[in-house]
Design a protein around this motif. Structure first.
Motif, PDB file in Angstrom:
ATOM      1  N   THR A 601       0.844  -1.183   0.000  1.00  0.00           N
ATOM      2  CA  THR A 601       0.000   0.000   0.000  1.00  0.00           C
ATOM      3  C   THR A 601       0.882   1.236   0.000  1.00  0.00           C
ATOM      4  O   THR A 601       1.793   1.353   0.825  1.00  0.00           O
ATOM      5  CB  THR A 601      -0.925   0.031   1.230  1.00  0.00           C
ATOM      6  OG1 THR A 601      -1.756  -1.137   1.237  1.00  0.00           O
ATOM      7  CG2 THR A 601      -1.801   1.269   1.214  1.00  0.00           C
ATOM      8  N   VAL A 602       0.607   2.148  -0.929  1.00  0.00           N
ATOM      9  CA  VAL A 602       1.365   3.386  -1.040  1.00  0.00           C
ATOM     10  C   VAL A 602       0.415   4.552  -0.820  1.00  0.00           C
ATOM     11  O   VAL A 602      -0.629   4.650  -1.473  1.00  0.00           O
ATOM     12  CB  VAL A 602       2.042   3.505  -2.418  1.00  0.00           C
ATOM     13  CG1 VAL A 602       2.710   4.870  -2.572  1.00  0.00           C
ATOM     14  CG2 VAL A 602       3.071   2.393  -2.604  1.00  0.00           C
ATOM     15  N   ASN A 603       0.760   5.412   0.135  1.00  0.00           N
ATOM     16  CA  ASN A 603       0.013   6.647   0.385  1.00  0.00           C
ATOM     17  C   ASN A 603       0.738   7.815  -0.262  1.00  0.00           C
ATOM     18  O   ASN A 603       1.918   8.039   0.011  1.00  0.00           O
ATOM     19  CB  ASN A 603      -0.116   6.924   1.888  1.00  0.00           C
ATOM     20  CG  ASN A 603      -1.039   5.954   2.582  1.00  0.00           C
ATOM     21  OD1 ASN A 603      -1.812   5.248   1.945  1.00  0.00           O
ATOM     22  ND2 ASN A 603      -0.958   5.910   3.889  1.00  0.00           N
ATOM     23  N   ARG A 604       0.025   8.549  -1.066  1.00  0.00           N
ATOM     24  CA  ARG A 604       0.577   9.771  -1.648  1.00  0.00           C
ATOM     25  C   ARG A 604      -0.055  10.975  -0.951  1.00  0.00           C
ATOM     26  O   ARG A 604      -1.243  10.981  -0.664  1.00  0.00           O
ATOM     27  CB  ARG A 604       0.330   9.818  -3.149  1.00  0.00           C
ATOM     28  CG  ARG A 604       1.044   8.703  -3.912  1.00  0.00           C
ATOM     29  CD  ARG A 604       0.903   8.846  -5.414  1.00  0.00           C
ATOM     30  NE  ARG A 604       1.549   7.761  -6.130  1.00  0.00           N
ATOM     31  CZ  ARG A 604       2.846   7.745  -6.452  1.00  0.00           C
ATOM     32  NH1 ARG A 604       3.611   8.771  -6.117  1.00  0.00           N
ATOM     33  NH2 ARG A 604       3.365   6.714  -7.102  1.00  0.00           N
ATOM     34  N   ASP A 605       0.778  11.977  -0.697  1.00  0.00           N
ATOM     35  CA  ASP A 605       0.343  13.195   0.013  1.00  0.00           C
ATOM     36  C   ASP A 605      -0.172  12.862   1.403  1.00  0.00           C
ATOM     37  O   ASP A 605      -1.166  13.440   1.863  1.00  0.00           O
ATOM     38  CB  ASP A 605      -0.711  13.957  -0.793  1.00  0.00           C
ATOM     39  CG  ASP A 605      -0.171  14.478  -2.110  1.00  0.00           C
ATOM     40  OD1 ASP A 605       0.966  14.972  -2.113  1.00  0.00           O
ATOM     41  OD2 ASP A 605      -0.881  14.378  -3.120  1.00  0.00           O
ATOM     42  N   ASP A 606       0.507  11.939   2.076  1.00  0.00           N
ATOM     43  CA  ASP A 606       0.153  11.628   3.450  1.00  0.00           C
ATOM     44  C   ASP A 606       0.269  12.895   4.302  1.00  0.00           C
ATOM     45  O   ASP A 606       1.016  13.812   3.965  1.00  0.00           O
ATOM     46  CB  ASP A 606       1.080  10.541   3.994  1.00  0.00           C
ATOM     47  CG  ASP A 606       0.363   9.608   4.950  1.00  0.00           C
ATOM     48  OD1 ASP A 606      -0.710   9.998   5.445  1.00  0.00           O
ATOM     49  OD2 ASP A 606       0.871   8.507   5.201  1.00  0.00           O
TER      50      ASP A 606
END
Length: 814
Positions: A601-606
């Protein structure tokens, strides 16, 4: 395989200007085609509809019982879990009632792989639950990544998306689903997964059930439930939970009570039910306590080593109240078709009181004569005490209080159809909430045992407040298509539209009204293939989370705030977008089964907390990328009188870009591969039960975790370069540990059950979370200004694990 969907939303400030625009590229066009195809399928006349999709005959023999799992949390219709392209975990009524866990969260932590608990607050009903590194926590300001539903109503509170575990009606819950990944059908905030809870009813659960238990540290609990099945489809159900304890730590008593009522009728074509939930609690959780500290490069034991039951400062009290009502209607349109509509209203309030170190605490030492505090005790309170020589009062402590009022309501509608073996769900949701939050501070004094007492001559001063509303719409479609007798394709898409508006008030007065709009189209695509007792699956999904008020209220580096409270301003923050890829294998025969899943799982703009300049304050900002990847393995089986289970989870949760974090005590520089604090890489859970004879069961389970990085020590340093002339390198991570628990149950007669549980059998001293902070109370004492006294220093604060505890109780059913 990689699927990319970059349908960016628009955002507006108070001026209405657009901060982004839709990029309607090929990916968005394909998603819209999927949505249009689903709608067309929904309008197709039903012919020869079946109750469930056809499965290969080879699958029927080894699986004795077929469950139905809710594809969406807003409707009664469901799907065979063998068709879902991800590994759902379930706990039924028996698993939730057994003697292994003291409450719902503890049962999840012991029985579900990928689930861990951080005892940051110290209360059993205010724990910080993580799944694959994503949180569902009662702590305000914590980045939440799991959505939680109760009978289709999302119970993440509007202000901060927090989850108040103490407000769940545990006596009424009969089934739990843990849905992994960034599933778009579960709405906003489903970054790492979702927890769906279903309550009992008079139709399925008639009769009475009561459980009473007592334990050490004054713990007492009662769970009562009664269901009735009447004439002509009428039914009713009521459940209540009462809990009270003194707590194993000092100043940590807590109590709660809640009541859940359900009534309805099952008709020929239409079913309806209404539910009402009311609850209140008073929990004391005194948080982290200093462990060892750094004195000129020499490690010295702290308050935790001296007394594991000690608290740093007190009081730390939280009062929660909730009142929720819901209505659900289900109408069967035709064979294989079902329409579900629901509506809810939820009011909650949260009041906290916390004793903390005040801004004048340094003057408390500097302005007093040498020898004032001898061995931690006042030598001459009249001469120096809590006043300067000129008679001006000193207030080294502050009593901070907060008040949160939240009102929410919403509705949903779902159409479920089965068209020639193909399952379809089509629906929409609407949620609206109103929040009012206020923070106050009152000057206070410390007692000798670090208690905080307010100065009655000083008034409580308002520090900051916010009043605002949030509104969210969602439209979704999902289809499970039979490509072949043993192969099924699952596709879904959900469009989210959210608008958050609020007005902040600080010591300088009210700020201008701000409102921001967020939009996102999230897809999901998965495949399952069955061969004999084995099922292969793969899935890719996307979801999003919009910033909460607490994050928007502290997002300006020019007006920073103290972590985690102190609202200042609300400039724009981007929404978090999460994408999950997972693949695996599951299967089993009879009473034995296994599952294996790989995921990323990759979060962008965390959204993370960063430092503002050289100050001791910070602000929330977007962080380019974080990553959670790993594996979940699980197996269970039964051989005669023996039942065994084994679960192993590997988690590598890291920052995936260069940046800086502010943890309250220091600034941490992170880069790709830097671990995220509080998340162990390895978790092992083993369980063994023995049916000694009919009605008598003895069992044991082991929970073992590896070490986890402490917050503020992610980069291997314990002080910034500017502190004490140079940065110091040390490993202050929380050590790994293993805890052994025992449980037993005996049914001497039909309907009666005696149960007992021993937690932490060997009384292992362990910690579940760690953070670096400045220890203002060396050796647990007030600062000593005389020559040679110990000064404040960086220390590792930890969340102590509970010692050996014993609980026993009686359950009766009829």
């Amino acid at each position: 395989m990689r699927v990319r969907a970059a349908c960016n939303g628009t955002t507006e400030g108070r001026s209405g200007r657009t901060r982004g625009a839709w990029r309607a590229g090929g990916d968005c066009a394909r998603l819209r085609l999927l949505l249009a195809s689903a709608i067309a399928l929904a309008l197709t006349p039903v012919r020869h509809a079946a109750a469930t999709p056809a499965l290969p005959e080879s699958q029927e023999a080894p699986i004795a019982r077929v469950e139905v799992i809710g594809v969406v949390p807003f409707a009664d219709s469901g799907s065979d879990p063998r068709l879902l392209p991800y590994a759902i975990q379930t706990l039924d009524r028996e698993a939730l009632r057994d003697a292994r866990g003291a409450n719902l969260v503890e049962t999840m932590a012991r029985r579900l792989h990928g689930v861990n608990v951080n005892e940051i607050v110290g209360s059993p009903f205010q724990t910080d639950l993580t799944y694959r590194g994503f949180r569902a926590s009662p702590l305000l300001g914590t980045g939440q990544g799991l959505s939680v539903y109760l009978d289709g109503v999302r119970i993440n509170e509007p202000f901060g998306d927090v989850v108040n575990w103490d407000m769940l009606p545990e006596a009424a819950i009969k089934r739990l689903w843990l849905v992994p990944g960034s599933n778009p059908l579960y709405g906003l905030n489903t970054l790492g997964g979702a927890i769906a809870l279903e309550t009992g009813s008079g139709l399925a659960d008639p009769g009475f059930e009561g459980a009473f238990s007592i334990g050490e540290h004054g713990r007492r609990r009662a769970d009562l439930a009664y269901g009735v099945r009447g004439q002509d489809g009428w039914h009713g159900f009521a459940a209540a939970t009462l809990f009270d304890e003194d707590g194993w730590r000092d100043h940590s008593a807590g109590r709660l009570g809640n009541l859940f009522v359900k009534a309805g009728r099952e008709g020929r074509d239409t079913d309806w039910q209404v539910t009402l939930l009311g609850g209140r609690s008073r929990m004391l959780g005194n948080g982290l306590v200093p462990s060892y500290r750094d004195e000129d490069g020499t490690l010295e034991p702290g308050l935790y080593e001296e007394d594991r039951r000690a608290v740093y400062t007190y009081p730390d009290r939280t009062r929660n109240r909730v009142l929720q009502g819901a209505l659900r209607l289900t109408h069967r349109l035709a064979q294989g078709s079902e329409l579900t509509a629901s509506a809810y209203a939820r009011n909650s309030r949260r009041d906290t009181v916390g004793g903390d170190v005040g801004d004048d605490y340094g003057d408390y030492v500097e302005d007093c004569a040498d020898g004032f505090l001898l061995d931690g005790r006042p030598a001459d309170p009249d001469e120096c005490g809590f006043t300067r020589a000129d008679g001006e009062a000193l207030h080294p402590a502050s009593l901070n209080t907060t008040s949160t009022r939240q009102r929410g309501h919403g509705a949903s509608i779902n159409l479920a159809r089965n068209v020639r073996g193909n399952l379809l769900n089509l629906g929409a949701t609407w949620d609206r909430s109103r929040v009012h939050f206020s923070q106050f501070e009152q000057e206070a004094f410390f007692t000798l045992d670090r208690g905080v007492e307010a100065d009655e001559d000083e008034e409580r001063e308002p520090m900051s407040s916010v009043a605002g509303t949030a509104q969210a719409y969602g439209v979704y479609a999902a289809a499970t298509l039979a490509l072949a007798p043993a192969t099924h394709l699952t596709a879904s898409a959900r469009y989210n539209h959210a608008r958050v508006g609020n007005t902040l008030t600080t010591e300088d007065g009210p700020k201008p009204y701000e409102a921001f709009t967020y939009q996102r189209l999230n897809p999901s695509l998965g495949l399952t293939h069955a061969r004999g007792p084995l099922t292969w699956f793969a899935n890719i999904a996307q979801s999003n989370r919009v910033p909460t008020v607490i994050e928007l209220g502290c997002a300006d580096p020019e007006e920073p705030c103290r972590l985690p409270v102190g609202l200042q301003s609300d400039p724009y923050l981007k929404q978090v977008v999460s994408r999950t890829m997972e693949a695996g294998l599951r299967g089993g025969r009879g009473d034995s089964g296994f599952s294996a899943t790989l995921y990323r799982t990759v979060n962008r703009d965390d959204i993370l907390f960063g430092r503002a300049g050289a100050s001791r304050a910070g602000y929330f900002s977007n962080f380019a990328r974080t990553r959670h990847q790993g594996a979940d393995l699980g197996a269970h089986g039964q051989w005669g009188a023996w039942r065994a289970s084994a679960d192993y989870s590997y988690l590598r949760a890291t920052y995936d870009a260069d940046g800086t974090l502010f943890t309250g005590a220091r600034t941490v520089t992170v880069g790709p591969g830097t671990p995220i604090a509080g998340l162990p890489r390895h978790t092992l859970k083993l369980g063994l039960d023995w049916d000694v004879r009919p009605g008598l069961v003895l069992g044991a389970n082991v929970q073992a975790v590896s070490h986890a990085a402490a917050q503020g020590n992610e980069d291997g340093l314990i002080a910034d370069a500017g502190d004490d002339d140079e940065a110091r390198r040390a490993d202050w991570s929380v050590r790994g540990h293993a805890v052994v628990n025992l449980h037993a149950s005996w049914r001497p007669a039909p309907g009666w059950e005696l149960f007992a549980r021993v937690g932490n059998l060997f009384d292992r001293r362990y910690e579940s979370f760690g953070a670096i902070a400045v220890d203002m109370f060396p050796e647990g004492r007030l600062l000593q200004p005389h020559a040679g006294a110990v000064e404040p220093a960086h220390a590792r604060f930890v969340a102590p694990g509970a010692p050996r505890t014993f609980n026993a109780g009686l359950r009766y059913r009829f």
